[in-house]
Design an enzyme around this catalytic site. Structure first.
Site, PDB file in Angstrom:
ATOM      1  N   GLU A 283      14.110   1.018 -20.533  1.00 16.92           N
ATOM      2  CA  GLU A 283      13.815  -0.361 -20.895  1.00 16.92           C
ATOM      3  C   GLU A 283      13.180  -0.410 -22.276  1.00 16.92           C
ATOM      4  OE1 GLU A 283      11.430  -2.675 -18.250  1.00 16.92           O
ATOM      5  OE2 GLU A 283      12.480  -2.017 -16.443  1.00 16.92           O
TER       6      GLU A 283
ATOM      7  N   TRP B 138       4.205 -10.602 -21.951  1.00 21.51           N
ATOM      8  CA  TRP B 138       2.990 -10.253 -21.230  1.00 21.51           C
ATOM      9  C   TRP B 138       1.808  -9.908 -22.133  1.00 21.51           C
ATOM     10  CZ3 TRP B 138       2.599  -5.324 -22.967  1.00 21.51           C
ATOM     11  CH2 TRP B 138       3.783  -4.606 -23.192  1.00 21.51           C
TER      12      TRP B 138
ATOM     13  N   CYS C  81      -4.776   2.270  -3.679  1.00 26.29           N
ATOM     14  CA  CYS C  81      -5.145   1.341  -2.606  1.00 26.29           C
ATOM     15  C   CYS C  81      -6.349   1.911  -1.870  1.00 26.29           C
ATOM     16  CB  CYS C  81      -3.978   1.130  -1.650  1.00 26.29           C
ATOM     17  SG  CYS C  81      -4.370   0.018  -0.272  1.00 26.29           S
TER      18      CYS C  81
ATOM     19  N   GLU D  64       9.061   1.442 -11.966  1.00 30.29           N
ATOM     20  CA  GLU D  64       7.747   1.398 -12.602  1.00 30.29           C
ATOM     21  C   GLU D  64       6.609   1.639 -11.602  1.00 30.29           C
ATOM     22  OE1 GLU D  64       8.554  -1.386 -16.501  1.00 30.29           O
ATOM     23  OE2 GLU D  64       7.608  -2.328 -14.765  1.00 30.29           O
TER      24      GLU D  64
ATOM     25  N   CYS E 140       0.860  -1.185   0.000  1.00 31.13           N
ATOM     26  CA  CYS E 140       0.000   0.000   0.000  1.00 31.13           C
ATOM     27  C   CYS E 140       0.896   1.234   0.000  1.00 31.13           C
ATOM     28  CB  CYS E 140      -0.892  -0.018   1.241  1.00 31.13           C
ATOM     29  SG  CYS E 140      -1.665   1.571   1.620  1.00 31.13           S
TER      30      CYS E 140
END
Length: 663
Positions: A304, A312, A155, A147, A112
């Site tokens: 990246e 993915w 949250c 990231e 969180c």
């Protein structure tokens, strides 16, 4: 952050391999021209196997190997994924979804952002890293977190609820001000006490739009607080080492990159264009122009990218030969001073074992590794590009708060902000016109043309800036569903376009969204086509009608308008024209603004971008098409990559070919 050359390298995860592999890694990295690696991103569990017990010996050896090989370290703070013991001992750190489901360890980013326990343990680890490695000879850059907001974008737990209430008190002062801002007289939502205020958890029907907007603002700030906590520790111990964190995707909705960029020394981006998408390089270009603009043109780092396939997507295509090189040079052309990858050595296990790497499973004699080494040599040969900048006469305005608001519930029709941006950006890209992507508070004085797609949430300050831009002689293009609400999601008096009414010389009587997959006929100054997604009933109030709808209930009514204002002109589109017609509109508007392409007469599929130094400029030509292309140059130039004649006035590009020309 200034660098003597373009950085080249990628993520390095030696903890996944025995130490005898590390020696081979150093040798192969040096041969591939690697100058920087990101290390330690997911090493928290390895360096702190138990609370307060640290094992840095193995990591010392990794950094020593890098220093001996002359390779710099982008040293991560290791806090992106907490070790299992933290959630075992403190389950309250785990994040909760809006529907009350708790997310558990077993992947990454299972924390969180508002958790004081998580922040305390993260800060303690960062103190250790800063003290231990702050003067290490391999250290070049701090990589804070990783990231942010990738998997836990917000949250909704009780800890976050308390933090949200604190944030709201700071913003509004008292409950009465909150009630006014949130329009809580609607649906009996009036609050009497702060304890009644919650995050926008799953509810029976549409939630309060102002509450959702503020929660998006708060969630961005809560995640940013995790970053700044670590950053401040590092700056205290190592004030001379620059800091960054990597934004994800081309544009990531939960994280306001413009707000975050101000808190960094250099901006970084992770970019993964889809090889199956023939227009993916245009979307990539939009992201690169945005991240470059985030710090007012400062060179940025491609932190990246995939050497070949990712793991993915539903279908994970490898990059065909030459594509990795082409897309890497595209990033450099659009302002990157680093070309890095995820990752150096392909993982043998775990969730990303099918994600490509600079050194694949098949080893150093693979196609991918050969291409990596060849690109590393090219990057090294083009060191003089470092620090040069891209200049633009056009700005496209992007606002995260508008993005959070315009894609809310209970609107006339769902709108996709990025799709709208692409529709306005792609014609510029195809016309070889360089475009900055800027925040609403950007200084607009250097731009000839400003484009504003679907700015539903419009502040008076932004309206004033746009008005000043046009008044002093600039050109403005505004598209539909703009100027509808203010910062609290309350409608502007008199309806759209709100505080832009005098500038645009019109008012919007009604929104007429089109049916799913529906179109509407258009005649825009003699050019015929179709409008997509949206239409509006517009009443001119001084604006000149430049085009009309040609069918349906709006037949004959204005679809494109132009209004003189001060020394400039403001244009308004009441629909989204089809791609060919949108290109025609953008060509007309930019011609009025005297915005020229980087190079005229280029073949289809060839991208042209310039970077400028103190006394030289560099023209990048990138052939995204499937056919060879010949380009005539306005003057003789030298190709830094050595593929053209030593002094050429004509360049021949193979499919996926690249030329970097000094003039």
């Amino acid at each position: 952050m200034t660098m003597p050359n373009i950085l080249f390298g990628g993520d390095y995860n030696p903890e996944q391999w025995p130490e005898d592999v590390w020696v081979e890694d150093m040798k192969l990295m040096a041969e591939a021209g690697v100058s920087l690696v990101s290390v330690g991103i997911f090493a928290w569990a390895q360096v702190e196997p138990r609370p307060g017990e640290y094992d840095f010996g193995w990591f010392d050896r990794v950094l020593d190997h890098l220093a001996e090989a002359g390779i710099g370290a982008s040293l991560a703070t290791m806090t992106a994924s907490p070790p299992p013991w933290l959630s075992r001992l403190h389950p309250e750190v785990l994040p909760t979804r809006a529907d009350g489901v708790r997310l558990w360890p077993g992947a990454r980013q299972h924390y969180c952002p508002s958790s004081p326990v998580y922040r305390e343990h993260a800060a303690r680890l960062v103190e250790q890293l800063a003290q231990r490695y702050g003067s290490h000879p391999a250290l070049r850059l701090w990589h804070v977190g990783n990231e942010y907001g990738c998997h836990v974008r917000a949250c909704y737990c009780d800890v976050s609820a308390a933090d949200f209430r604190r944030w709201l008190r700071d913003r509004y002062g008292d409950v009465d001000a909150l009630n006014a801002a949130w329009s809580t007289a609607f649906w009996s939502q009036r609050y009497d006490d702060w304890s009644e205020v919650l995050p926008p958890r799953t509810a029976p029907t549409f939630g309060n739009p102002a509450q959702k907007l503020d929660f998006a603002r708060f969630s961005n700030d809560a995640i940013l607080a995790c970053y700044t906590l670590e950053r401040d520790i590092l700056r205290r111990h190592t004030p001379g080492i620059p800091l960054t964190t990597n934004f994800i995707g081309l544009v990531h909705k939960p994280i306001d990159s413009f707000r975050w960029a101000a808190e960094q020394d250099v901006v970084s981006l992770d970019s993964y264009p889809d090889p199956y998408d023939p227009r993916t390089h245009v979307d990539a270009g939009f992201g690169y122009d945005l991240v470059r603009s985030a710090r007012r043109g400062q060179p940025w780092l491609l932190m990246e990218q995939a050497p070949s396939a990712v793991n993915w997507r539903e279908r994970n295509a490898p990059k065909p030969p030459g594509v990795m090189r082409l897309w890497s040079w595209q990033a450099v052309a659009q302002g990157a001073d680093a070309v890095l990858y995820f990752q150096w050595r392909q993982a043998a296990g775990g969730a990303e074992k099918f994600h490509s790497a600079m050194l694949p499973h098949t080893g150093e004699h693979s196609r991918t590794h050969r291409e990596v080494r060849e690109l590393g040599a090219e990057i090294a040969a083009a060191a003089e590009l470092a620090g040069t900048r891209v200049q633009a006469d056009v700005a496209l305005l992007h606002d995260w708060q508008n993005w959070w608001a315009v894609e809310g519930d209970a609107h006339p029709a769902p709108l996709d902000v990025l799709a709208a941006h692409r529709a306005h950006y792609a014609p510029l890209f195809d016309a070889h016109v360089t475009c900055d992507v800027v925040p609403p508070d950007a200084d607009l004085t250097s731009y000839r043309l400003v484009i504003v797609p679907n700015l539903y949430l419009l502040s008076t300050a932004t309206a004033d800036a746009l008005r000043q831009h046009v008044h002093r002689g600039g050109t403005l293009l505004v598209s539909y569903f703009t100027g509808v609400v203010d910062e609290t999601e309350r409608l502007h008096p008199g309806g759209a376009p709100g505080p832009l009414r005098d500038l645009l010389g019109l008012r919007v009587e009604e929104f007429w969204p089109l049916p799913v997959d529906g179109t509407i006929g258009l005649d825009l100054d003699g050019r015929h086509g179709h409008g997509l997604e949206w239409s509006e009933w517009v009443e001119p109030g001084g604006a000149q009608v430049m085009g009309t709808f040609t069918d349906g209930e709006l037949a004959g009514r204005p679809a494109l308008l132009r209004h003189r204002y001060g020394a400039g002109a403001a244009w308004y589109l009441a629909t989204r024209p089809d791609p060919a017609l949108m290109r025609a509109v953008l060509d007309q508007v930019r011609a009025e603004a005297k915005v020229a392409p980087v190079l005229p007469g280029l073949p289809d599929g060839v991208q042209a971008v310039r970077r400028h130094g103190d006394d030289r400029s560099y023209l990048f030509l990138l052939n995204h098409g499937g056919m060879p292309a010949t380009v005539a140059l306005p003057s003789v130039a030298v190709d830094l990559l050595g593929e053209q004649d030593a002094a050429a006035d004509i360049v021949t590009l193979s499919p996926r070919g690249v030329a970097v020309l000094r003039s």
